[in-house]
Design a protein around this motif. Structure first.
Motif, PDB file in Angstrom:
ATOM      1  N   VAL A 165       0.849  -1.187   0.000  1.00 17.93           N
ATOM      2  CA  VAL A 165       0.000   0.000   0.000  1.00 17.93           C
ATOM      3  C   VAL A 165       0.887   1.241   0.000  1.00 17.93           C
ATOM      4  CG1 VAL A 165      -1.662   1.365   1.309  1.00 17.93           C
ATOM      5  CG2 VAL A 165      -1.924  -1.113   1.169  1.00 17.93           C
ATOM      6  N   ASP A 166       0.639   2.145  -0.941  1.00 19.19           N
ATOM      7  CA  ASP A 166       1.288   3.457  -0.880  1.00 19.19           C
ATOM      8  C   ASP A 166       0.403   4.358  -0.031  1.00 19.19           C
ATOM      9  OD1 ASP A 166       3.365   2.680  -2.516  1.00 19.19           O
ATOM     10  OD2 ASP A 166       2.394   3.389  -4.350  1.00 19.19           O
ATOM     11  N   LEU A 167       0.949   4.841   1.087  1.00 17.00           N
ATOM     12  CA  LEU A 167       0.213   5.720   1.991  1.00 17.00           C
ATOM     13  C   LEU A 167       0.654   7.159   1.724  1.00 17.00           C
ATOM     14  CD1 LEU A 167      -1.857   5.449   4.342  1.00 17.00           C
ATOM     15  CD2 LEU A 167       0.076   5.727   5.905  1.00 17.00           C
ATOM     16  N   ARG A 168      -0.329   8.044   1.554  1.00 16.38           N
ATOM     17  CA  ARG A 168      -0.037   9.422   1.152  1.00 16.38           C
ATOM     18  C   ARG A 168      -0.591  10.407   2.171  1.00 16.38           C
ATOM     19  NH1 ARG A 168      -3.706   9.890  -2.386  1.00 16.38           N
ATOM     20  NH2 ARG A 168      -4.943  11.426  -1.218  1.00 16.38           N
ATOM     21  N   ASP A 169       0.210  11.433   2.472  1.00 15.11           N
ATOM     22  CA  ASP A 169      -0.307  12.590   3.204  1.00 15.11           C
ATOM     23  C   ASP A 169       0.149  13.856   2.472  1.00 15.11           C
ATOM     24  OD1 ASP A 169       2.349  12.932   3.942  1.00 15.11           O
ATOM     25  OD2 ASP A 169       2.033  12.593   6.089  1.00 15.11           O
ATOM     26  N   HIS A 170      -0.021  15.005   3.102  1.00 17.56           N
ATOM     27  CA  HIS A 170       0.350  16.273   2.477  1.00 17.56           C
ATOM     28  C   HIS A 170       1.820  16.293   2.054  1.00 17.56           C
ATOM     29  CE1 HIS A 170       0.770  20.642   2.011  1.00 17.56           C
ATOM     30  NE2 HIS A 170       1.776  20.603   2.859  1.00 17.56           N
ATOM     31  N   TYR A 171       2.658  15.555   2.751  1.00 19.48           N
ATOM     32  CA  TYR A 171       4.107  15.682   2.586  1.00 19.48           C
ATOM     33  C   TYR A 171       4.699  14.706   1.578  1.00 19.48           C
ATOM     34  CZ  TYR A 171       3.242  18.256   6.859  1.00 19.48           C
ATOM     35  OH  TYR A 171       2.739  19.139   7.783  1.00 19.48           O
ATOM     36  N   GLY A 172       4.073  13.536   1.379  1.00 21.41           N
ATOM     37  CA  GLY A 172       4.651  12.572   0.458  1.00 21.41           C
ATOM     38  C   GLY A 172       4.047  11.192   0.593  1.00 21.41           C
ATOM     39  N   LEU A 173       4.842  10.179   0.166  1.00 22.84           N
ATOM     40  CA  LEU A 173       4.388   8.788   0.128  1.00 22.84           C
ATOM     41  C   LEU A 173       5.326   7.895   0.922  1.00 22.84           C
ATOM     42  CD1 LEU A 173       3.613   8.310  -3.686  1.00 22.84           C
ATOM     43  CD2 LEU A 173       1.917   8.347  -1.867  1.00 22.84           C
ATOM     44  N   THR A 174       4.763   6.870   1.553  1.00 26.90           N
ATOM     45  CA  THR A 174       5.545   5.803   2.177  1.00 26.90           C
ATOM     46  C   THR A 174       4.878   4.479   1.840  1.00 26.90           C
ATOM     47  OG1 THR A 174       6.268   7.192   4.026  1.00 26.90           O
ATOM     48  CG2 THR A 174       6.410   4.819   4.335  1.00 26.90           C
TER      49      THR A 174
END
Length: 592
Positions: free
Chosen positions: A39-48
């Protein structure tokens, strides 16, 4: 550990391997590899990247959650195998082995996906703008906009400007675009207007003794949308200065714009200050526009004198009747077929013009009907005067001066694009100066203001009293970048007697001025400093820096082409009770 996150989705690196962390964000993308779920998890800052196996409780939660659901993931930072490192991602050397996942908010089936670069119809994008803004390009554009505004504000303060806010509810003005009107509840039958610009207020601030003003000002105009103009509202860097000449204004704002563009140019070249200053009439002649794109090396030339006597009768008749012939070079077109030139002619006709004449030249040999009729010697003289070579083609725009300039300017742009002459890695600025103070309005059959009615005429009262109004120039100027007008500005008319005279020439009485511009004209009668300023458009600046063709792509919540907010349902109906409070009754217009 914090209930939602210990880090952002752009923060973790290889040095964090072995740490237990917590992330929260949106499920950007899922990839099911059988026993493993990525799963690519995304927030305002980027992806992990998150990974979990089929035996984990985390797997059960993530497998069921749709894309764009919001989750909180707790787990261990592990290093990716060398062959799976993503060098394009700041967090690409690690992934999170999920131990626990909490579903914070489940997403329904999406009307448009966030992952990927596919384009979607405007109505869907605007109706679900909150989803559209999650997409990387749009998200980055809006962050860029915020950073540009912060930089502008800092640079203006460093230049000695002070920020002030001017009113949003004000009086309607008879000049300019249509106002947005706001009915008054406590004054039945009367209306406020949203400001088209803080023009009068910023001038009154100068009269009040504030020396250097600026604000990031919202402006409201009821006008149609264009690619570089949003309907409804827009923002500008509004500024004004006291005791200044035109040069002082240029010297104050050029470092701000040059520094701003260099800061966000991302490797593109920015033209050095001082920016070129091009008189309006010269710009209309050489570029066929008062907002020239100087990245295009093509220069238009008036060749009317070459056709006063000519074997090409059409041009001879046009010139003899007071018209003009403008030449637009097409350099290095020896390898172009006749179709290239014919297509340009058809394009001109599709734009509503009579046509675009042309001459071909290959190895010094002229081709085409114009060259045949005008003659080898006549064509050679034109080419020598223009400094053209043996393999350069030439287009001609003919007609009255306004028509020829318009066609020549559009043809210059199209030729530059077709021949790939425009350098997309440059920002080329210029000032357009010496605008005419007045113009003749063919519709109303009278002299009217051509630009800003509050500008100081060059020569002041003496010019207004002694010169032909159409020959009077004003201290008006535009700042242009890459063919986009960023703002208009002027040294203001701060003397009542000059204002009355200027408006008189345009057909307004002293009573009209006293009624329509009472606040300003009254203030000028109590001691006003010479002053001037401008207002570069924030939206257009960001559009250029983001390399976006449409201004909608750099505005958080734009309206559509019809000035509708599809997401919020504006404009919309109001209740009968609200109308009664405002003393308003809606009358349906009869059709037909």
């Amino acid at each position: 550990m914090h209930i939602y996150r210990s880090h952002t989705c752009a923060q973790l690196r290889k040095s964090d391997v072995g740490s237990t962390i917590r992330l929260s964000g949106w499920i950007h993308r899922k990839r099911d590899h059988g026993n493993l779920l990525f799963v690519d998890l995304r927030d305002h800052y980027g992806l992990t990247q998150i990974v979990t196996d089929v035996d984990s409780e985390a797997f059960k939660v993530l497998e069921k959650a749709r894309a764009e659901s919001v989750v909180t993931v707790t787990g261990e930072v592990v290093a990716r195998a060398a062959e799976t490192v993503n060098a394009n991602l700041p967090t690409g050397e690690i992934e999170i082995r999920a131990r626990e996942v909490t579903l914070q908010s489940a997403a329904q089936e999406l009307p448009m996906p966030v992952f990927g670069d596919a384009e979607y119809p405007e109505d869907i994008r605007l109706r679900y703008r909150f989803l559209d803004l999650r997409r990387e390009r749009l998200h980055n554009n809006i962050v860029l906009r915020s950073n540009v505004i912060s930089s502008v504000r800092r640079r203006m303060i460093d230049q000695g400007f002070t920020e002030f806010q001017t009113p949003i509810l004000t009086a309607s003005s008879p000049e300019g675009a249509r106002d947005y009107l706001v009915p008054s509840r406590v004054h039945p039958g009367k209306f406020y207007a949203l400001p088209q610009a803080p023009q009068m207020f910023k001038q009154l601030l100068m009269v009040a003794g504030f020396d250097r003003y600026f604000q990031i000002a919202p402006c409201f105009r009821d006008e149609d949308a264009r690619a570089d103009r949003s309907p409804g509202e827009f923002y500008q860097l509004d500024f004004e200065m006291s005791f200044v000449t035109q040069d002082d204004v240029f010297n104050a704002i050029e470092p701000v714009l040059h520094g701003l563009f260099e800061e966000f140019a991302n490797g593109r070249q920015v033209s050095a200050a001082p920016f070129p200053r091009i008189p309006y009439r010269e710009s209309m002649l050489k570029y066929g526009s008062d907002k020239p794109d100087l990245r295009n090396p093509i220069v238009i030339t008036d060749v009317s004198a070459h056709f006063t006597t000519s074997g090409f009768g059409l041009f001879e008749r046009i010139v003899g009747g007071g018209g003009v012939v403008r030449a637009i070079p097409a350099p290095g077109t020896a390898d172009k077929s006749r179709k290239f030139f014919d297509d340009m002619n058809e394009w001109a006709r599709s734009e509503g013009h009579a046509g675009l004449g042309y001459v071909t030249r290959k190895g010094g040999e002229f081709g085409g009907p114009i060259a045949k009729n005008h003659g080898e010697e006549g064509m050679a003289a034109i080419y020598a005067a223009l400094g053209l070579g043996p393999d350069d083609g030439l287009f001609f725009a003919a007609g009255n001066e306004a028509q020829a300039a318009k066609l020549a300017g559009a043809a210059r742009t199209r030729v530059g694009e077709q021949l790939n002459l425009i350098d997309g890695n440059k920002f080329e600025f210029c000032w357009i100066v010496d605008f005419p103070m007045f113009e003749y309005d063919e519709d109303s059959k009278k002299v009217d203001f051509s630009h800003n009615p509050f500008s100081m005429p060059q020569g002041e009262l003496h010019a207004l009293e002694t010169m032909d109004p159409l020959d009077i120039l004003a201290y008006q100027y535009d700042i242009v970048c890459n063919g986009v007008e960023l703002s208009s500005g002027a040294i203001r008319n701060h003397l009542p007697e000059i204002m009355y005279k200027a408006f008189e020439i345009a057909g307004y009485s002293q009573e009209d001025v006293d009624t329509n511009f009472a606040g300003m004209i009254n203030a000028f009668k109590f001691g006003a400093p010479p002053h001037g300023g401008s207002a570069p458009g924030i939206d257009r600046i960001v559009m250029l820096l983001a390399d976006e063709p449409n201004i909608r792509e750099v505005i958080v919540f734009p309206m559509n082409q019809k000035a509708e907010d599809l997401m919020m349902g504006a404009p919309g109906p109001v209740t009968a009770k609200q109308l009664r409070e405002l003393n308003i009754r809606i009358v349906e217009q009869t059709k037909g």
